[in-house]
Design an enzyme around this catalytic site. Sequence first.
Site, short mmCIF file in Angstrom:
data_model
loop_
_atom_site.label_atom_id
_atom_site.label_comp_id
_atom_site.label_asym_id
_atom_site.label_seq_id
_atom_site.Cartn_x
_atom_site.Cartn_y
_atom_site.Cartn_z
N HIS A 1 0.85 -1.19 0.00
CA HIS A 1 0.00 0.00 0.00
C HIS A 1 0.89 1.24 0.00
CE1 HIS A 1 1.16 -0.48 4.20
NE2 HIS A 1 0.94 0.83 4.35
N ASP B 1 0.84 5.06 1.91
CA ASP B 1 0.12 5.72 3.00
C ASP B 1 -0.67 6.89 2.41
OD1 ASP B 1 1.25 3.91 4.70
OD2 ASP B 1 2.78 5.27 5.49
N HIS C 1 4.78 0.13 -0.16
CA HIS C 1 5.52 -0.66 0.83
C HIS C 1 4.61 -1.74 1.42
CE1 HIS C 1 3.70 2.78 2.90
NE2 HIS C 1 3.66 2.04 4.01
N ARG D 1 7.51 -9.01 15.53
CA ARG D 1 8.00 -7.68 15.15
C ARG D 1 6.95 -6.65 15.56
NH1 ARG D 1 7.36 -4.61 10.27
NH2 ARG D 1 8.91 -2.95 10.35
O1 LIG Z 1 5.20 -2.27 10.03
C1 LIG Z 1 5.74 -1.64 9.13
O2 LIG Z 1 6.95 -1.61 8.95
C2 LIG Z 1 4.89 -0.88 8.14
C3 LIG Z 1 3.68 -0.25 8.75
C4 LIG Z 1 2.91 0.53 7.73
O3 LIG Z 1 3.27 0.61 6.60
C5 LIG Z 1 1.67 1.21 8.12
O4 LIG Z 1 1.22 1.06 9.27
O5 LIG Z 1 1.11 1.91 7.24
FE LIG Z 2 2.19 2.13 5.53
#
Ligand SMILES: O=C(O)CCC(=O)C(=O)O
Ligand SMILES: [Fe+2]
Length: 216
Positions: free
Chosen positions: A111, A113, A173, A183
């Site tokens: 996605h 942001d 990403h 994680r």
């Molecule tokens: O957990 C991650 O590294 C990415 C989180 C992410 O892209 C988001 O919350 O929009």
């Molecule tokens: Fe994100």
Amino acid sequence: MPGYGGVPSARFFPKFTWSEGFSITSSPLEHAQKLWPDDYSSFCEVIEEYKKITRQLGCRLMHIMLLSLGLTEEEIDHTAIGDSNKILTSMHLNSYPACPNPERALGLVPHTDPGLVTILYQDGVSGLQVLRCKDGNGPARWVTVPLIPGTLVVNIGDLMHVLSNGRFHNVLHRAVVNRTDQRLSAGHFFVPPVDVNMGPLSLLTTGSQPVYKSVA
Ligand SMILES: O=C(O)CCC(=O)C(=O)O
Ligand SMILES: [Fe+2]
């Protein structure tokens, strides 16, 4: 939706998503009290402090980004995001448990942001990947963002891409999971005030066509 839950976009993706999260729009208090009735106050204090500091950082960064596009302080004041007091933010805390079958799952689907910028904290386990476009070294491919202790990642969101008329690139990403380690990550998302139209800055489009239409 604030509080504990999964990732809404997961429904539209064929792989299983292996994550859970906690969204914070204003204060985390109400939801934290429900989850940890006897032990919520230190969580809330840490979140409030982190939000305050990273909010200042994000606003400062966006200001510097606009300066780097050639805007003066006065011109910045007149943009849709010129008044940092009106910038809205929310946080999403992500947990990606160790996964018995990481090849068949993703922590978070690909996605971009949607907002302006995102400040992302990652704990000691890597998993964030960005899509590197096709180039001389090969076809488009997912590249793991190196985990550098003591640093934060800043993502450019869709609205900053639009505002800068495509000069700052939003990045596709995703988060992958692994077999052995849980994680954790925390995204702090910055969006413009609700009552503004977001379009390419007129100062960047004089003499050329805006690449994007305004969005309300
Ligand atoms: O957990 C991650 O590294 C990415 C989180 C992410 O892209 C988001 O919350 O929009
Ligand atoms: Fe994100």
